[in-house]
Scaffold this active site. Sequence first.
Site, PDB file in Angstrom:
ATOM      1  N   ASP A 179      -9.424  19.485   8.312  1.00  0.00           N
ATOM      2  CA  ASP A 179      -9.722  18.101   7.957  1.00  0.00           C
ATOM      3  C   ASP A 179      -9.140  17.175   9.042  1.00  0.00           C
ATOM      4  O   ASP A 179      -9.343  17.417  10.224  1.00  0.00           O
ATOM      5  CB  ASP A 179      -9.183  17.783   6.556  1.00  0.00           C
ATOM      6  CG  ASP A 179      -9.780  16.522   5.967  1.00  0.00           C
ATOM      7  OD1 ASP A 179     -10.881  16.596   5.383  1.00  0.00           O
ATOM      8  OD2 ASP A 179      -9.161  15.450   6.092  1.00  0.00           O
ATOM      9  N   TYR A 217      -9.481   6.456   7.817  1.00  0.00           N
ATOM     10  CA  TYR A 217     -10.932   6.434   7.996  1.00  0.00           C
ATOM     11  C   TYR A 217     -11.367   5.158   8.711  1.00  0.00           C
ATOM     12  O   TYR A 217     -12.195   5.204   9.636  1.00  0.00           O
ATOM     13  CB  TYR A 217     -11.634   6.552   6.640  1.00  0.00           C
ATOM     14  CG  TYR A 217     -11.495   7.920   6.026  1.00  0.00           C
ATOM     15  CD1 TYR A 217     -12.487   8.882   6.195  1.00  0.00           C
ATOM     16  CD2 TYR A 217     -10.369   8.266   5.290  1.00  0.00           C
ATOM     17  CE1 TYR A 217     -12.357  10.152   5.656  1.00  0.00           C
ATOM     18  CE2 TYR A 217     -10.223   9.526   4.745  1.00  0.00           C
ATOM     19  CZ  TYR A 217     -11.228  10.464   4.926  1.00  0.00           C
ATOM     20  OH  TYR A 217     -11.079  11.724   4.391  1.00  0.00           O
ATOM     21  N   HIS A 252     -13.193  24.100   1.946  1.00  0.00           N
ATOM     22  CA  HIS A 252     -12.531  23.114   2.793  1.00  0.00           C
ATOM     23  C   HIS A 252     -11.009  23.275   2.827  1.00  0.00           C
ATOM     24  O   HIS A 252     -10.380  23.023   3.853  1.00  0.00           O
ATOM     25  CB  HIS A 252     -12.887  21.712   2.297  1.00  0.00           C
ATOM     26  CG  HIS A 252     -12.478  20.615   3.205  1.00  0.00           C
ATOM     27  ND1 HIS A 252     -13.039  20.405   4.443  1.00  0.00           N
ATOM     28  CD2 HIS A 252     -11.528  19.648   3.066  1.00  0.00           C
ATOM     29  CE1 HIS A 252     -12.490  19.355   5.021  1.00  0.00           C
ATOM     30  NE2 HIS A 252     -11.558  18.882   4.216  1.00  0.00           N
TER      31      HIS A 252
END
Length: 458
Positions: free
Chosen positions: A232, A378, A435
């Site tokens: 990630d 982000y 993930h």
Amino acid sequence: MGVMVRILIVAASLGVAALVQNYRLMKQHIPPPKLDTKEYWGPGNGADYKENVAVKPFDISVKPEIIQDLMSQLDRPLKLHEPLEGVAFEYGFNSNYLQKVIKYWRNDYLPKWSERESFLKKFNHFQTEIQGLKIHFMHIKPKNAQGKKVLPLLLLHGWPGSVREFYEIIPLLTTPNEKHDYVFEVVAPSLPGYGWSQAASKKGLGPAHIAVIMRSLMVRLGYNKFVIQGGDWGSFIGSHVAALYPENTLGYHSNMCGTSGSLSMIKMVLSGFVPSLFYEKQHSKFFKPLGELFSHLIAETGYMHLQATKPDTIGTVLSYNPVGLAAYILEKFSGWTNGEFQHMADGGLTKRFTLDSLLDNIMIYYVTNSITSSQRIYAEHFSTSEMGLQMDSVAVKAPSGCARFLHDLAHSTDCQLKDKFVNLIHSTYHDDGGHFAAMEQPKILYEDFIEFAKKANL
């Protein structure tokens, strides 16, 4: 030869020449940008700031009143909307199952909080100050490592994970194994703004600048050369460390390798039309047809658009809201572990994780009130200044290894990856897992990492 034919030939020749030239330009790498290792990210102007370089033990104990307040909030009657008939997790977290999770959290998990807190303290926790921020990290050294090659390892998590993702794999990495020559000294930091690491007070702390802090942490601990592993955001930040500081990087391994360079994107599109040129048929299940891939990403990336544009708004909704926080984060642990889990009434959450382990991760966000600051990465990643660094055009020259777990959100072909990872020596495909590989498939990820270390002759 007619005039029109000549014109067409000239136009076609110019077009081909332009394509060749653009291809050459896209293939070119640029030097690493020079980022300021002293840039101040703390509160105020930092004019009188003097960095405290001490590394101190850090107590992650939670104040009893925070646990009592959480218990009170979970005691409140739940007024949730009924899910649609016949719908499991297809519309998001199923409210019927959410009631069961909250009940378990209140009646089973919190009454044994002292036990869970002791578990979270099982590894040594520390804190140091870098560029105005107090950075938390776990530091675990192997015991009885005589005859083994001991390597420092920077282990990096992402969102919505935390250092809790590594509790299952750390013992494998730090315990000598008679089958392998390698054992690791693990440094697992909480990223700035996550858990016990202080959040930036200034705009601009994107993945590249976080990479500067992570490298400074390792150097401060005495590791001038080290290995990097991450998934990630840990994958992005880790690759940036490797790209910015090749002199410090022994090797880079990730369970979510990727690159967003222009040439890579072109190859992704072409692979949808001529897959045989980009990957072997036996790996086709890892690469969705373009239409299916885009539909999948649109369905799974709504959170990203929120967090990349208005992170503080969604953060306010979730701060000290345990029910909302659990639903928001655990929905990702369902869908990103296996997309098919959305058709199960419980989201398949306990197929690969225990509720205790999932709630440990939720608790780290809750007790530190770090959900808002964790989401700002982000917005910083997609900012003009971060994009202007062109990190996708900076090559990672260190030996690199990429492990793909089938049910992760998306995968890149070796042909794409080699545009950035110019020394890609290890590329694997695992038919299970998603993930959160370190937490879900720790033994498989460990063995993959060890194989990479052997190939790289670290």
